[in-house]
Write a protein that holds these residues in place. Structure first.
Motif, mmCIF file in Angstrom:
data_model
loop_
_atom_site.group_PDB
_atom_site.id
_atom_site.type_symbol
_atom_site.label_atom_id
_atom_site.label_comp_id
_atom_site.label_asym_id
_atom_site.label_seq_id
_atom_site.Cartn_x
_atom_site.Cartn_y
_atom_site.Cartn_z
ATOM 1 N N ASP A 145 1.162 -1.296 0.068
ATOM 2 C CA ASP A 145 0.071 0.264 0.084
ATOM 3 C C ASP A 145 0.684 1.678 -0.054
ATOM 4 N N CYS A 146 2.032 1.699 0.302
ATOM 5 C CA CYS A 146 2.604 2.327 0.914
ATOM 6 C C CYS A 146 4.076 2.878 -0.669
ATOM 7 N N PRO A 147 3.891 3.986 -1.021
ATOM 8 C CA PRO A 147 5.239 4.607 -2.419
ATOM 9 C C PRO A 147 6.074 3.718 -2.347
ATOM 10 N N VAL A 148 6.292 2.915 -4.075
ATOM 11 C CA VAL A 148 8.137 2.191 -3.985
ATOM 12 C C VAL A 148 8.488 4.108 -5.154
ATOM 13 N N VAL A 149 9.612 4.024 -3.671
ATOM 14 C CA VAL A 149 10.439 5.050 -3.556
ATOM 15 C C VAL A 149 11.799 4.754 -5.115
ATOM 16 N N LEU A 150 11.870 5.321 -6.210
ATOM 17 C CA LEU A 150 13.717 5.031 -7.188
ATOM 18 C C LEU A 150 13.989 6.427 -7.122
ATOM 19 N N ASP A 151 15.072 6.451 -6.913
ATOM 20 C CA ASP A 151 16.179 7.717 -6.802
ATOM 21 C C ASP A 151 17.499 7.522 -8.192
ATOM 22 N N PHE A 152 16.984 8.155 -9.154
ATOM 23 C CA PHE A 152 17.859 8.090 -10.309
ATOM 24 C C PHE A 152 19.101 9.599 -10.463
ATOM 25 N N GLU A 153 19.484 9.488 -9.813
ATOM 26 C CA GLU A 153 20.919 10.473 -9.280
ATOM 27 C C GLU A 153 20.397 11.208 -8.413
ATOM 28 N N GLY A 154 19.789 11.451 -7.775
ATOM 29 C CA GLY A 154 19.140 12.820 -6.912
ATOM 30 C C GLY A 154 17.558 13.611 -7.547
ATOM 31 N N ALA A 155 16.908 12.406 -8.548
ATOM 32 C CA ALA A 155 15.979 12.550 -9.249
ATOM 33 C C ALA A 155 15.612 11.451 -8.406
ATOM 34 N N GLN A 156 14.549 12.197 -7.198
ATOM 35 C CA GLN A 156 13.931 10.796 -6.536
ATOM 36 C C GLN A 156 11.997 10.748 -7.193
ATOM 37 N N VAL A 157 11.301 9.994 -7.782
ATOM 38 C CA VAL A 157 10.109 9.589 -8.572
ATOM 39 C C VAL A 157 9.532 9.247 -7.380
ATOM 40 N N GLU A 158 8.365 8.513 -6.555
ATOM 41 C CA GLU A 158 8.166 8.432 -5.378
ATOM 42 C C GLU A 158 6.448 8.026 -6.551
ATOM 43 N N VAL A 159 5.989 6.235 -6.047
ATOM 44 C CA VAL A 159 4.404 6.224 -7.234
ATOM 45 C C VAL A 159 3.428 5.043 -6.541
ATOM 46 N N CYS A 160 2.720 5.145 -6.371
ATOM 47 C CA CYS A 160 1.659 4.672 -5.727
ATOM 48 C C CYS A 160 0.499 4.717 -5.636
ATOM 49 N N HIS A 161 -0.215 3.425 -6.317
ATOM 50 C CA HIS A 161 -0.970 3.176 -6.706
ATOM 51 C C HIS A 161 -2.617 2.946 -5.574
ATOM 52 N N GLN A 162 -4.265 3.001 -5.301
ATOM 53 C CA GLN A 162 -4.936 2.998 -4.558
ATOM 54 C C GLN A 162 -6.149 3.357 -5.344
ATOM 55 N N LYS A 163 -7.216 2.099 -4.921
ATOM 56 C CA LYS A 163 -7.668 2.154 -5.556
ATOM 57 C C LYS A 163 -7.874 1.309 -6.467
ATOM 58 N N LEU A 164 -9.278 0.922 -7.709
ATOM 59 C CA LEU A 164 -8.862 0.198 -8.744
ATOM 60 C C LEU A 164 -8.466 1.390 -9.924
ATOM 61 N N ASP A 165 -8.062 2.130 -9.846
ATOM 62 C CA ASP A 165 -7.804 3.200 -10.932
ATOM 63 C C ASP A 165 -6.583 4.279 -9.756
ATOM 64 N N GLU A 166 -6.625 4.695 -9.651
ATOM 65 C CA GLU A 166 -5.911 5.933 -8.856
ATOM 66 C C GLU A 166 -4.507 6.160 -8.743
ATOM 67 N N LEU A 167 -3.421 6.543 -9.377
ATOM 68 C CA LEU A 167 -2.465 6.697 -9.060
ATOM 69 C C LEU A 167 -1.290 7.879 -8.695
ATOM 70 N N SER A 168 -0.664 8.232 -8.391
ATOM 71 C CA SER A 168 0.400 9.177 -7.347
ATOM 72 C C SER A 168 1.640 8.855 -7.626
ATOM 73 N N ILE A 169 1.953 10.464 -8.231
ATOM 74 C CA ILE A 169 3.579 10.452 -8.360
ATOM 75 C C ILE A 169 3.829 11.561 -8.148
ATOM 76 N N GLY A 170 4.971 11.529 -7.381
ATOM 77 C CA GLY A 170 5.763 12.438 -6.263
ATOM 78 C C GLY A 170 6.930 12.409 -6.662
ATOM 79 N N TRP A 171 7.588 13.718 -5.817
ATOM 80 C CA TRP A 171 9.218 13.838 -6.455
ATOM 81 C C TRP A 171 9.479 15.087 -5.799
ATOM 82 N N ASP A 172 10.394 14.081 -4.851
ATOM 83 C CA ASP A 172 11.946 14.834 -3.542
ATOM 84 C C ASP A 172 10.815 15.120 -3.147
ATOM 85 N N THR A 173 9.768 14.100 -1.689
ATOM 86 C CA THR A 173 9.376 14.194 -0.999
ATOM 87 C C THR A 173 9.233 13.906 0.065
#
Length: 172
Positions: free
Chosen positions: A52-80
């Motif tokens: 249920d928690c976000p998957v956080v990937l670091d690309f040389e200092g650019a952090q992308v945070e991916v998280c899905h919920q419900k049947l169709d919702e997607l959140s992408i966060g950046w460096d937070t």
């Protein structure tokens, strides 16, 4: 702070067009960077991944945070998200969530240069609850890594996308 995760304030979007409009250029700009690290939440007691928690990937200092919920919702966060901070607010629960840098699906890609990012839209032939969901796919020399909607949680997949997915470039 959501789920007791420091810095995690998701903004969930639905559908390819919304995700592409808000995050497309920034996702595309990750190409050429190396995956230098990642973090997922696991339970301290048994090591199980808390999907249920976000998957956080670091690309040389650019952090992308991916998280899905419900049947169709997607959140992408950046460096937070602060993956060095303890996950809090779970004292009532029998298991203790903690950030982990171990995952057999993600480890092989650390150090690899990202070749391309794609958005995969689920378009099955028949009826499917996952129709219209959007996965984020990262392509490396060693293969592809996807963070997809597992129907109200994240699912990490490696390899070729299953049938019924249409690949889109993140930018128009």
């Amino acid at each position: 702070m959501r789920w007791g995760i420091s810095g995690f304030e998701p903004s969930f979007l639905t559908g390819l067009d919304a995700v592409r409009q808000v995050h497309g250029p920034r996702l595309a700009a990750l190409a050429g960077r190396r995956l230098t690290g990642f973090a997922v939440v696991r339970f301290a007691e048994d090591g199980e991944w808390f999907a249920d928690c976000p998957v956080v990937l670091d690309f040389e200092g650019a952090q992308v945070e991916v998280c899905h919920q419900k049947l169709d919702e997607l959140s992408i966060g950046w460096d937070t998200i602060d993956t060095t901070a303890a996950v809090t607010g779970w004292e009532w629960y029998e298991l203790t969530p903690r950030w982990s840098r171990e995952d057999e699906r993600l480890v092989p890609f650390v150090g690899e240069e990202l070749r391309e990012v794609a958005l995969l839209e689920r378009r099955p032939d028949g009826r499917d609850l996952a129709a219209g969901t959007v996965a984020v796919e990262f392509s490396f020399a060693r293969g592809r890594l996807r963070i997809a909607n597992g129907l109200d949680e994240n699912r990490v997949e490696v390899g070729a996308a299953p049938p019924g997915h249409v690949r889109h470039r993140p930018g128009r």
